[in-house]
Design a protein around this motif. Structure first.
Motif, PDB file in Angstrom:
ATOM      1  N   ARG A 136       0.831  -1.204   0.000  1.00 54.81           N
ATOM      2  CA  ARG A 136       0.000   0.000   0.000  1.00 54.81           C
ATOM      3  C   ARG A 136       0.871   1.262   0.000  1.00 54.81           C
ATOM      4  N   VAL A 137       1.932   1.251   0.817  1.00 58.50           N
ATOM      5  CA  VAL A 137       2.824   2.414   0.886  1.00 58.50           C
ATOM      6  C   VAL A 137       3.517   2.647  -0.449  1.00 58.50           C
ATOM      7  N   LEU A 138       3.970   1.577  -1.087  1.00 52.64           N
ATOM      8  CA  LEU A 138       4.673   1.718  -2.367  1.00 52.64           C
ATOM      9  C   LEU A 138       3.728   2.162  -3.481  1.00 52.64           C
ATOM     10  N   ALA A 139       2.493   1.661  -3.463  1.00 52.62           N
ATOM     11  CA  ALA A 139       1.526   2.115  -4.473  1.00 52.62           C
ATOM     12  C   ALA A 139       1.214   3.600  -4.284  1.00 52.62           C
ATOM     13  N   SER A 140       1.080   4.035  -3.022  1.00 53.69           N
ATOM     14  CA  SER A 140       0.866   5.453  -2.751  1.00 53.69           C
ATOM     15  C   SER A 140       2.078   6.280  -3.174  1.00 53.69           C
ATOM     16  N   LEU A 141       3.269   5.745  -2.935  1.00 49.87           N
ATOM     17  CA  LEU A 141       4.490   6.442  -3.352  1.00 49.87           C
ATOM     18  C   LEU A 141       4.563   6.570  -4.869  1.00 49.87           C
ATOM     19  N   GLN A 142       4.155   5.530  -5.574  1.00 46.62           N
ATOM     20  CA  GLN A 142       4.161   5.575  -7.039  1.00 46.62           C
ATOM     21  C   GLN A 142       3.200   6.645  -7.555  1.00 46.62           C
ATOM     22  N   ASP A 143       2.037   6.756  -6.903  1.00 48.27           N
ATOM     23  CA  ASP A 143       1.087   7.802  -7.295  1.00 48.27           C
ATOM     24  C   ASP A 143       1.643   9.189  -7.007  1.00 48.27           C
ATOM     25  N   ASP A 144       2.339   9.341  -5.889  1.00 48.37           N
ATOM     26  CA  ASP A 144       2.928  10.643  -5.560  1.00 48.37           C
ATOM     27  C   ASP A 144       3.994  11.045  -6.579  1.00 48.37           C
ATOM     28  N   ILE A 145       4.793  10.068  -7.021  1.00 51.56           N
ATOM     29  CA  ILE A 145       5.835  10.371  -8.013  1.00 51.56           C
ATOM     30  C   ILE A 145       5.216  10.810  -9.331  1.00 51.56           C
ATOM     31  N   ARG A 146       4.116  10.151  -9.725  1.00 55.37           N
ATOM     32  CA  ARG A 146       3.447  10.555 -10.963  1.00 55.37           C
ATOM     33  C   ARG A 146       2.819  11.942 -10.816  1.00 55.37           C
ATOM     34  N   ARG A 147       2.197  12.188  -9.665  1.00 55.91           N
ATOM     35  CA  ARG A 147       1.518  13.467  -9.469  1.00 55.91           C
ATOM     36  C   ARG A 147       2.508  14.626  -9.433  1.00 55.91           C
ATOM     37  N   MET A 148       3.664  14.409  -8.807  1.00 55.58           N
ATOM     38  CA  MET A 148       4.666  15.470  -8.700  1.00 55.58           C
ATOM     39  C   MET A 148       5.552  15.578  -9.938  1.00 55.58           C
ATOM     40  N   SER A 149       5.413  14.622 -10.855  1.00 51.96           N
ATOM     41  CA  SER A 149       6.227  14.623 -12.090  1.00 51.96           C
ATOM     42  C   SER A 149       7.717  14.672 -11.754  1.00 51.96           C
ATOM     43  N   ILE A 150       8.127  13.753 -10.870  1.00 55.19           N
ATOM     44  CA  ILE A 150       9.539  13.705 -10.480  1.00 55.19           C
ATOM     45  C   ILE A 150      10.405  13.338 -11.672  1.00 55.19           C
ATOM     46  N   PHE A 151       9.906  12.433 -12.523  1.00 57.92           N
ATOM     47  CA  PHE A 151      10.676  11.978 -13.674  1.00 57.92           C
ATOM     48  C   PHE A 151       9.968  12.400 -14.953  1.00 57.92           C
ATOM     49  N   SER A 152      10.768  12.687 -15.960  1.00 52.75           N
ATOM     50  CA  SER A 152      10.247  13.065 -17.270  1.00 52.75           C
ATOM     51  C   SER A 152      10.892  12.190 -18.335  1.00 52.75           C
ATOM     52  N   THR A 153      10.149  11.981 -19.422  1.00 53.37           N
ATOM     53  CA  THR A 153      10.654  11.084 -20.473  1.00 53.37           C
ATOM     54  C   THR A 153      11.826  11.685 -21.237  1.00 53.37           C
ATOM     55  N   ASN A 154      11.923  13.009 -21.269  1.00 48.19           N
ATOM     56  CA  ASN A 154      13.013  13.641 -22.023  1.00 48.19           C
ATOM     57  C   ASN A 154      14.223  13.961 -21.158  1.00 48.19           C
ATOM     58  N   GLU A 155      14.226  13.500 -19.902  1.00 46.10           N
ATOM     59  CA  GLU A 155      15.364  13.745 -19.020  1.00 46.10           C
ATOM     60  C   GLU A 155      16.436  12.688 -19.223  1.00 46.10           C
ATOM     61  N   THR A 156      17.657  13.068 -18.966  1.00 46.13           N
ATOM     62  CA  THR A 156      18.781  12.134 -18.968  1.00 46.13           C
ATOM     63  C   THR A 156      19.216  11.878 -17.531  1.00 46.13           C
ATOM     64  N   LEU A 157      20.166  10.979 -17.379  1.00 47.83           N
ATOM     65  CA  LEU A 157      20.639  10.655 -16.037  1.00 47.83           C
ATOM     66  C   LEU A 157      21.303  11.862 -15.374  1.00 47.83           C
ATOM     67  N   GLN A 158      21.975  12.697 -16.150  1.00 47.85           N
ATOM     68  CA  GLN A 158      22.632  13.874 -15.590  1.00 47.85           C
ATOM     69  C   GLN A 158      21.624  14.902 -15.099  1.00 47.85           C
ATOM     70  N   ASP A 159      20.389  14.889 -15.649  1.00 42.85           N
ATOM     71  CA  ASP A 159      19.375  15.849 -15.239  1.00 42.85           C
ATOM     72  C   ASP A 159      18.744  15.498 -13.903  1.00 42.85           C
ATOM     73  N   LEU A 160      18.855  14.256 -13.470  1.00 48.84           N
ATOM     74  CA  LEU A 160      18.226  13.824 -12.223  1.00 48.84           C
ATOM     75  C   LEU A 160      19.069  14.240 -11.035  1.00 48.84           C
ATOM     76  N   SER A 161      18.402  14.643  -9.971  1.00 52.13           N
ATOM     77  CA  SER A 161      19.114  14.956  -8.741  1.00 52.13           C
ATOM     78  C   SER A 161      19.502  13.672  -8.021  1.00 52.13           C
ATOM     79  N   THR A 162      20.486  13.784  -7.162  1.00 55.93           N
ATOM     80  CA  THR A 162      20.959  12.589  -6.441  1.00 55.93           C
ATOM     81  C   THR A 162      19.875  12.032  -5.536  1.00 55.93           C
ATOM     82  N   ALA A 163      19.066  12.905  -4.932  1.00 59.29           N
ATOM     83  CA  ALA A 163      18.019  12.439  -4.009  1.00 59.29           C
ATOM     84  C   ALA A 163      16.918  11.685  -4.728  1.00 59.29           C
ATOM     85  N   SER A 164      16.671  12.001  -6.009  1.00 56.66           N
ATOM     86  CA  SER A 164      15.575  11.361  -6.733  1.00 56.66           C
ATOM     87  C   SER A 164      15.992  10.082  -7.453  1.00 56.66           C
ATOM     88  N   ILE A 165      17.290   9.764  -7.504  1.00 58.46           N
ATOM     89  CA  ILE A 165      17.735   8.557  -8.223  1.00 58.46           C
ATOM     90  C   ILE A 165      17.215   7.302  -7.534  1.00 58.46           C
TER      91      ILE A 165
END
Length: 410
Positions: free
Chosen positions: A47-76
């Motif tokens: 349940r916690v992981l499913a809620s976390l997955q929804d939060d990541i989608r809602r906050m748009s933490i990841f984008s399809t046009n981003e590269t590995l260098q664009d990601l912050s260390t905390a979000s990897i």
């Protein structure tokens, strides 16, 4: 002004990633607990992981046009959310085969999503990408085979799967790569501990890593290890799905038979059932058919020459394997071997002690350094005297009865 807005947005993203990482660590602690995990805790972690997955989608933490260098260390580390969600779904204990199949399907989709996102970011090390692409090819071929079978043009699905040798080689390669990555992760953890012990600042480097670069390398190393485990879990899930398909067919057949029997009972009643023949009548409790099959072995006793008859129940031997079963545990066998070794050692020491004080000839006493023992010297004198008497009575060559025959010129 724009710089202030961009710095504020970066800080906001980092704070959100930190809160999401705390939720991820909470679910990881539940799944990685030592011993048996409570099924309720597994459901809570899911349940916690499913809620976390929804939060990541809602906050748009990841984008399809981003590269590995664009990601912050905390979000990897948040990239592993789908992996942990798939693992939690696989750990759930479900009695029904259909529900288990549904859980495996969801888990496999989640694991594929994790692998796909990591593949797009190009974070693989070694042959992980090769294993992932071969897994995709295998999945595509199986899907096309299922479509052909639904259209009536099905072929043998088994020949699309990897052979036993290929599976073994791929598994050995993944194991070796996992060991290499585990050693690299242990080295990075040791560097992190050493940096903390020395009190180094974030910008100071050690072995080519500053503080943030070291944490980034650790996160990427964990993702590679998760990828190897995800590929292994997908292979295992494919095997389990084949067994679940057979189990579901058996359950459906059993349910249809039970439904048919119940409908016959309700429609015809007890009178019509009694007229359908004896094979539908319940057996009495003391019927002979409830007893196990008995065999009588007739053998000839070699000692007395009489016939010996022995009855044997076959039911107790039906589901036993054809080879002899162990009669003791490995611990009991080890204790017996140790006791036997101690007994043999004691017997050998006793035999050596008896041989040491046994009577023997004088030259043997001198060789063993026992010529100072008066009792042994007396016994040795008797043995030497008997040996001399025997040699006098039996001179050398007296036993050769063919010595006087033949030509003496040769």
């Amino acid at each position: 002004m724009e710089n202030n807005m961009s710095s504020t947005s970066i800080e906001t993203i980092q704070q959100e990633s930190t809160s999401l990482n705390e939720k991820l660590r909470r679910a990881q602690n539940i799944l990685n607990a030592e011993g048996s995990v409570d099924p309720k805790n597994v459901i809570e972690a899911t349940r916690v992981l499913a809620s976390l997955q929804d939060d990541i989608r809602r906050m748009s933490i990841f984008s399809t046009n981003e590269t590995l260098q664009d990601l912050s260390t905390a979000s990897i580390s948040l990239l592993s959310t789908e992996y942990h969600l798939g693992k939690s779904l696989l750990q759930q204990s479900i009695a029904s085969s259909s529900q288990r199949k549904e859980n495996i399907t969801k888990a496999t989709e989640s694991l594929y999503g994790f692998l796909s996102r990591c593949d797009n970011l190009e974070i693989w090390k070694g042959d992980i990408q090769k294993n992932y692409h071969s897994l995709l090819d295998l999945s595509d071929r199986n899907e096309s085979e299922e479509m052909d079978s639904n259209n009536g043009n099905g072929r043998n699905k088994a020949r699309l799967l990897m052979t036993t040798g290929e599976l073994r080689d791929a598994k050995i390669a993944r194991y070796r790569l996992s060991k290499t990555l585990t050693n690299q992760k242990s080295h990075l953890n040791a560097l992190s501990t050493q940096r903390a012990r020395l009190g180094l600042m974030e910008h100071e480097t050690m072995e080519g890593h500053d503080g943030e670069g070291l944490m980034r390398s650790l996160a990427l190393s964990e993702l590679n290890l998760y990828a190897i485990d995800a590929i292994e879990e997908i292979h295992n899930s494919n095997k389990e799905m084949e067994m679940l398909d057979m189990a579901i067919k058996l359950e459906e057949t059993r349910n249809s038979i039970n439904l048919h029997r119940n409908s016959m009972h309700q429609t015809n009643g007890s009178t019509s059932m009694s007229n359908m023949g004896s094979r539908y009548r319940p057996l009495p409790p003391n019927s002979k058919q409830n007893k196990p099959l008995e065999l009588t072995h007739v053998t000839l006793d070699p000692a007395s020459g009489q016939l010996v008859m022995k009855k044997e129940q076959v039911r107790s031997q039906v589901f036993r394997p054809g080879w002899n079963q162990p009669t003791m545990t490995l611990e009991e066998l080890g204790d017996r071997e140790v006791a036997d070794a101690i007994q043999r050692s004691n017997m050998q020491k006793e035999a050596e002690e008896r041989a040491k004080h046994a009577p023997r000839r004088y030259e043997q006493l001198v060789r063993d350094g026992m010529e100072d023992d008066s009792n042994l010297m007396d016994q040795s004198a008797v043995l030497d005297r008997q040996w001399d008497d025997w040699k006098d009575e039996n001179p050398k060559g007296s036993g050769n009865k063919m010595g006087d025959r033949g030509d003496r010129n040769f």
